[in-house]
Each structure stands twice: as structure tokens, then as C-alpha cells.
Motif scaffolding. Structure first.
Motif, PDB file in Angstrom:
ATOM      1  N   ARG A 148       0.881   4.537  -3.978  1.00 51.57           N
ATOM      2  CA  ARG A 148      -0.501   4.647  -3.712  1.00 51.57           C
ATOM      3  C   ARG A 148      -0.847   5.683  -2.502  1.00 51.57           C
ATOM      4  NH1 ARG A 148      -3.256   0.977  -1.208  1.00 51.57           N
ATOM      5  NH2 ARG A 148      -1.808  -0.957  -2.269  1.00 51.57           N
ATOM      6  N   HIS A 149       0.038   5.393  -1.638  1.00 48.14           N
ATOM      7  CA  HIS A 149      -0.017   6.265  -0.343  1.00 48.14           C
ATOM      8  C   HIS A 149       0.705   7.507  -0.476  1.00 48.14           C
ATOM      9  CE1 HIS A 149      -2.692   3.578   1.780  1.00 48.14           C
ATOM     10  NE2 HIS A 149      -1.680   2.495   1.548  1.00 48.14           N
ATOM     11  N   GLY A 150       1.334   7.849  -1.776  1.00 47.09           N
ATOM     12  CA  GLY A 150       2.310   8.941  -1.753  1.00 47.09           C
ATOM     13  C   GLY A 150       3.209   8.910  -0.656  1.00 47.09           C
ATOM     14  N   ASP A 156       0.333  -2.304   4.023  1.00 50.39           N
ATOM     15  CA  ASP A 156      -0.609  -1.389   3.492  1.00 50.39           C
ATOM     16  C   ASP A 156      -1.410  -0.770   4.426  1.00 50.39           C
ATOM     17  OD1 ASP A 156      -1.919  -0.165   1.356  1.00 50.39           O
ATOM     18  OD2 ASP A 156      -2.996  -1.674   0.610  1.00 50.39           O
ATOM     19  N   ARG A 157      -1.924  -1.477   5.308  1.00 50.15           N
ATOM     20  CA  ARG A 157      -2.668  -0.672   6.392  1.00 50.15           C
ATOM     21  C   ARG A 157      -1.948   0.458   6.979  1.00 50.15           C
ATOM     22  NH1 ARG A 157      -3.709  -0.787  11.631  1.00 50.15           N
ATOM     23  NH2 ARG A 157      -2.254  -2.194  12.166  1.00 50.15           N
ATOM     24  N   LEU A 158      -0.521  -0.219   7.558  1.00 57.03           N
ATOM     25  CA  LEU A 158       0.239   0.873   8.307  1.00 57.03           C
ATOM     26  C   LEU A 158       0.567   2.120   7.362  1.00 57.03           C
ATOM     27  CD1 LEU A 158       2.374  -1.825  10.271  1.00 57.03           C
ATOM     28  CD2 LEU A 158       0.702  -0.137  11.231  1.00 57.03           C
ATOM     29  N   ALA A 191       5.628  -5.360  -4.786  1.00 58.87           N
ATOM     30  CA  ALA A 191       4.225  -4.827  -3.779  1.00 58.87           C
ATOM     31  C   ALA A 191       4.699  -3.634  -3.117  1.00 58.87           C
ATOM     32  CB  ALA A 191       3.788  -5.913  -3.089  1.00 58.87           C
ATOM     33  N   HIS A 192       5.593  -3.405  -2.407  1.00 56.88           N
ATOM     34  CA  HIS A 192       6.162  -2.529  -1.485  1.00 56.88           C
ATOM     35  C   HIS A 192       6.081  -1.083  -2.494  1.00 56.88           C
ATOM     36  CE1 HIS A 192       7.099  -5.116   1.466  1.00 56.88           C
ATOM     37  NE2 HIS A 192       7.145  -4.317   2.225  1.00 56.88           N
TER      38      HIS A 192
END
Length: 290
Positions: free
Chosen positions: A157-159, A115-117, A150-151
Motif C-alpha cells: 500500500r505504501h510502495g 503502518d503510520r511509520l 499484514a506487513h
């Protein structure tokens, strides 16, 4: 014989229109990144998407994309990685060696790192994620599915684009994409379905990326799928160092071999290779938003 078998295949004739390799693993190839990119560019492969399969590989993909203008990153836990995190990997099959079971908490920690990456600007996709029923037994399927869902959420969420690994799991992959709601841009990497599935993917607007295995003698179902796949949804990839196109099957694959696959694909589509290459270039830029 073995020396010839391990030798890199010769450079193919350059493409007239530059394309992108939509899925490669430069970290598993025997050259430097710079050498791989130069060799690829010399035959008209000017952009590559570097794909992570675990935390270390995803960090490497992000770092490499940051350092090279023509490299874009995809980050994920490969479908086979999720069960190894949860259940352990006593055989050390993956590149990390023997691992103890970490349970769901370890998977949550790993997903938080993906998620961070995924938030980084040079990371263009979340993948390769999905389902792999070839290597994972029933005991690992729950971890695999939880990771996949989850992916999908992270990508939305990050588009970012979602890059799917689907091995012997077509119906379940399509079902989970329906249940979760697929991101706007979804790519079936190393497309492995038949023509009927290609029509379903096309209806949903999913991109289909074809690899060197579409050139194999026994791959008529892949060629049939490519024949019906709409031109605006078709991508090309190496999945290097794997899936080297014929006549070099079994030798190391690399982005510079993309022209061989493009030419085989153009023959299946009965269009000029320049027309296909132009479409692929535009489609890949659209799929990965670069």
C-alpha cells in the motif's frame, strides 16, 4: 581471552567501490550512530539500512534515518515479536522485559503504528517481517503469520520494499508471498536458503542479501546459493551486531566489517571485488528506492 573476544575487530582494507549495508541494527551496537557511520565510510560502506524489530526500534530507525542522510529505515514487528504481543512474554526475552498477553487487539494496535511509520518518506522498507520457526512454537505461529500477511499489505500500500526474516520456514514464507502477492521489491535478509531456493527467488525477482555467516566453515549451502544467485539480485549486509564474518566470528559485528563479506562473496562468484561492489551498490539503491 574474553577481553580480546569482546574487542571490536580491526578495520579491514577499504573497498575500491562504495557499497551499502542493507541490514543493520545500530541501536544494538556499542558505538554512537555517528561513530558507526564514520568508521563504515572510512572503508567504503557509505549507506546503511537501519532495521526495526519492534515499535520502539522502528520509531528509533525512522528518527535516525530522518537525522542522517546516509541512513534509511525499515520498520516492522519481527516475526518473534508478534507472538510476544499476542501471547505475552513471561520470560522478558525481548528488550522490553516481561509482558502480559495483549491478544489480537494489541497486535492490531502495533500494526497500525507500523503502518503510520511506513508512510514516512525516509522509511524505505517494511521489515524485518516473515516467519521464524526456530524460536516460535506452534502456539505462536498464527500470530506470526497474521503479522506477516499484514506487513505485506502495508508494504504494498505504501510502495515500500519488504524485508523478509526467514528462519527454518522457507516453504511457508514463499507460499505466503505467493498467496498475498509480493511487493515489487522484496528482500530476503540474511539469506538462509539453499541453491534450489535461490533459483526460485530469482524467478520471482526477489533480492537475496548475504551476511557474514556465508564465510563460516559450515556454510557451503549458502555459498552454493550465492553462486547461482543472479548478480543483479545480490545484496550484502551485516545484521550487526550479529553474524560477524570469519575470522572474527563471535566478536561484535558492525557496518565497517562489510568489506570482509564482500571479498568472500566475490571469491564465490569468481569476479573482481570492484565488480561485485558496483553491482551491490546499484542493487541496494534499486531494492530500497533511494
Amino acid at each position: 581471552m574474553s577481553a580480546a573476544k569482546d574487542a571490536p575487530p580491526p578495520l579491514p582494507e577499504p573497498l575500491g567501490v562504495a557499497v551499502a549495508d542493507s541490514h543493520t541494527h545500530l541501536d544494538m551496537q556499542s558505538t554512537t550512530v555517528e561513530e558507526a557511520l564514520l568508521r563504515a565510510a572510512s572503508v567504503g560502506v557509505t549507506t546503511v539500512v537501519q532495521v526495526g524489530c519492534d515499535l520502539k526500534g522502528s520509531q528509533w530507525a525512522a528518527d535516525t534515518a530522518e537525522a542522517h542522510e546516509n541512513v534509511h529505515a525499515a520498520v516492522a514487528l519481527h516475526p518473534n515479536e508478534a507472538p510476544r504481543i499476542v501471547l505475552g512474554d513471561p520470560d522478558g526475552w525481548s528488550r522490553q522485559g516481561t509482558r502480559q498477553p495483549g491478544g489480537d487487539a494489541a497486535l492490531d494496535d502495533a500494526l497500525a503504528e507500523i503502518d503510520r511509520l511506513a508512510a514516512l518518506p525516509h522509511v524505505k522498507a517494511v521489515g524485518e517481517t516473515g516467519l521464524d520457526y526456530f524460536r516460535t512454537g506452534a502456539d505462536g505461529m498464527a500470530a506470526q503469520e497474521r503479522s506477516f500477511r499484514a506487513h505485506i499489505e502495508i508494504a504494498k500500500r505504501h510502495g515500500k520494499a519488504l524485508v523478509i526474516h526467514d528462519r527454518e520456514a522457507h516453504a511457508d514464507v514463499l507460499r505466503i508471498l505467493r498467496e498475498e502477492g509480493a511487493p515489487d521489491r522484496t528482500v530476503f535478509h540474511c539469506y538462509s536458503g539453499d541453491a534450489e531456493m535461490a533459483e526460485l527467488c530469482a524467478e520471482s525477482g526477489y533480492f537475496m542479501s548475504f551476511a557474514g555467516n556465508m564465510t563460516f566453515k559450515n556454510a557451503q549451502p549458502l555459498r552454493d546459493a550465492l553462486a547461482v544467485a543472479p548478480l543483479e539480485l545480490v545484496l550484502v549486509e551485516t545484521d550487526a551486531p550479529f553474524l560477524t564474518p570469519a575470522p572474527y566470528r563471535g566478536r561484535p559485528n558492525a557496518p565497517y566489517l562489510i568489506p570482509i563479506t564482500v571479498r568472500a562473496m566475490a571469491a564465490v562468484k569468481s569476479i573482481h571485488e570492484d565488480v561485485l561492489a558496483a553491482a551491490i551498490a546499484e542493487n541496494t539503491a534499486r531494492a530500497f528506492d533511494y
